[in-house]
Design an enzyme around this catalytic site. Sequence first.
Site, short mmCIF file in Angstrom:
data_model
loop_
_atom_site.label_atom_id
_atom_site.label_comp_id
_atom_site.label_asym_id
_atom_site.label_seq_id
_atom_site.Cartn_x
_atom_site.Cartn_y
_atom_site.Cartn_z
N CYS A 4 -21.73 -14.41 -34.67
CA CYS A 4 -21.17 -15.62 -35.30
C CYS A 4 -21.57 -15.68 -36.77
CB CYS A 4 -21.64 -16.87 -34.56
SG CYS A 4 -21.21 -18.39 -35.42
N CYS A 7 -23.82 -18.66 -37.61
CA CYS A 7 -25.18 -18.47 -37.08
C CYS A 7 -25.95 -17.50 -37.98
CB CYS A 7 -25.14 -17.94 -35.65
SG CYS A 7 -24.70 -19.18 -34.40
N ASP A 30 -18.20 -23.84 -49.56
CA ASP A 30 -17.21 -22.93 -48.99
C ASP A 30 -16.97 -21.78 -49.96
OD1 ASP A 30 -14.80 -23.33 -46.63
OD2 ASP A 30 -14.45 -21.84 -48.21
N HIS A 46 -25.39 -23.32 -32.07
CA HIS A 46 -23.99 -22.88 -31.95
C HIS A 46 -23.21 -23.79 -31.02
CE1 HIS A 46 -20.70 -20.01 -32.31
NE2 HIS A 46 -20.46 -20.31 -31.04
N HIS A 97 -17.61 -21.73 -35.01
CA HIS A 97 -18.88 -22.45 -35.00
C HIS A 97 -18.53 -23.79 -35.63
CE1 HIS A 97 -23.50 -22.37 -35.76
NE2 HIS A 97 -23.07 -23.54 -36.22
N HIS A 99 -17.78 -26.86 -37.62
CA HIS A 99 -18.03 -27.16 -39.03
C HIS A 99 -17.09 -28.24 -39.50
CE1 HIS A 99 -15.12 -23.83 -38.84
NE2 HIS A 99 -14.58 -24.32 -39.96
N HIS A 101 -15.43 -29.70 -42.96
CA HIS A 101 -15.15 -29.50 -44.37
C HIS A 101 -15.26 -30.85 -45.08
CE1 HIS A 101 -12.87 -25.54 -43.82
NE2 HIS A 101 -12.79 -26.02 -42.60
P1 AMP Z 1 -11.83 -22.90 -40.70
O1 AMP Z 1 -10.65 -22.10 -41.16
O2 AMP Z 1 -11.57 -24.37 -40.57
O3 AMP Z 1 -12.46 -22.29 -39.47
O4 AMP Z 1 -12.88 -22.82 -41.89
C1 AMP Z 1 -13.71 -21.72 -42.12
C2 AMP Z 1 -14.13 -21.80 -43.54
O5 AMP Z 1 -15.23 -20.94 -43.72
C3 AMP Z 1 -13.05 -21.39 -44.55
O6 AMP Z 1 -12.77 -22.47 -45.43
C4 AMP Z 1 -13.70 -20.19 -45.27
O7 AMP Z 1 -13.39 -20.15 -46.64
C5 AMP Z 1 -15.18 -20.46 -45.03
N1 AMP Z 1 -16.04 -19.30 -45.09
C6 AMP Z 1 -15.84 -18.09 -44.50
N2 AMP Z 1 -16.87 -17.26 -44.75
C7 AMP Z 1 -17.75 -17.96 -45.52
C8 AMP Z 1 -19.00 -17.66 -46.13
N3 AMP Z 1 -19.61 -16.47 -45.97
N4 AMP Z 1 -19.62 -18.61 -46.87
C9 AMP Z 1 -19.03 -19.81 -47.03
N5 AMP Z 1 -17.85 -20.17 -46.49
C10 AMP Z 1 -17.21 -19.26 -45.75
#
Ligand code: AMP
Length: 113
Positions: A4, A7, A30, A46, A97, A99, A101
């Site tokens: 993950c 994680c 992000d 998780h 996982h 989250h 925004h």
């Molecule tokens: P979702 O599409 O709602 O699952 O959001 C996942 C978010 O994670 C997206 O906005 C990506 O830009 C963000 N994301 C992916 N990898 C990383 C990372 N290594 N660091 C920060 N954000 C990330």
Amino acid sequence: MDGCLFCKIVAGQIPSTKVYEDERVLAFRDIAPQAPTHILVIPKTHIPSVAGITGENSELVAHIFEVIAQVAEAEGLVNGYRVVSNCGPDAGQTVHHLHFHILGGRELTVNMA
Ligand code: AMP
């Protein structure tokens, strides 16, 4: 959980730009911001998505929302902000996982779909 991405961020195996951390919650910027302020707030444990919220972990989720309000204030989002959580394939969830925004820093479009 093995494999993950978030994680691994919690474990420090992948770098992130942290804006808030406590024993249960992490908030970081992000990597592909969709607004001038785009922060992700996650539980350190998780939980795959909103669909995994139960009576066993809902107090943690309530704490996440307290953190969201604190982070938004610290970021100076006095004009408002949006909180979004994509759940499952129809919503375009890409990281499995839980989250939330936080999007702000400009007027956001009203389109919810
Ligand atoms: P979702 O599409 O709602 O699952 O959001 C996942 C978010 O994670 C997206 O906005 C990506 O830009 C963000 N994301 C992916 N990898 C990383 C990372 N290594 N660091 C920060 N954000 C990330």
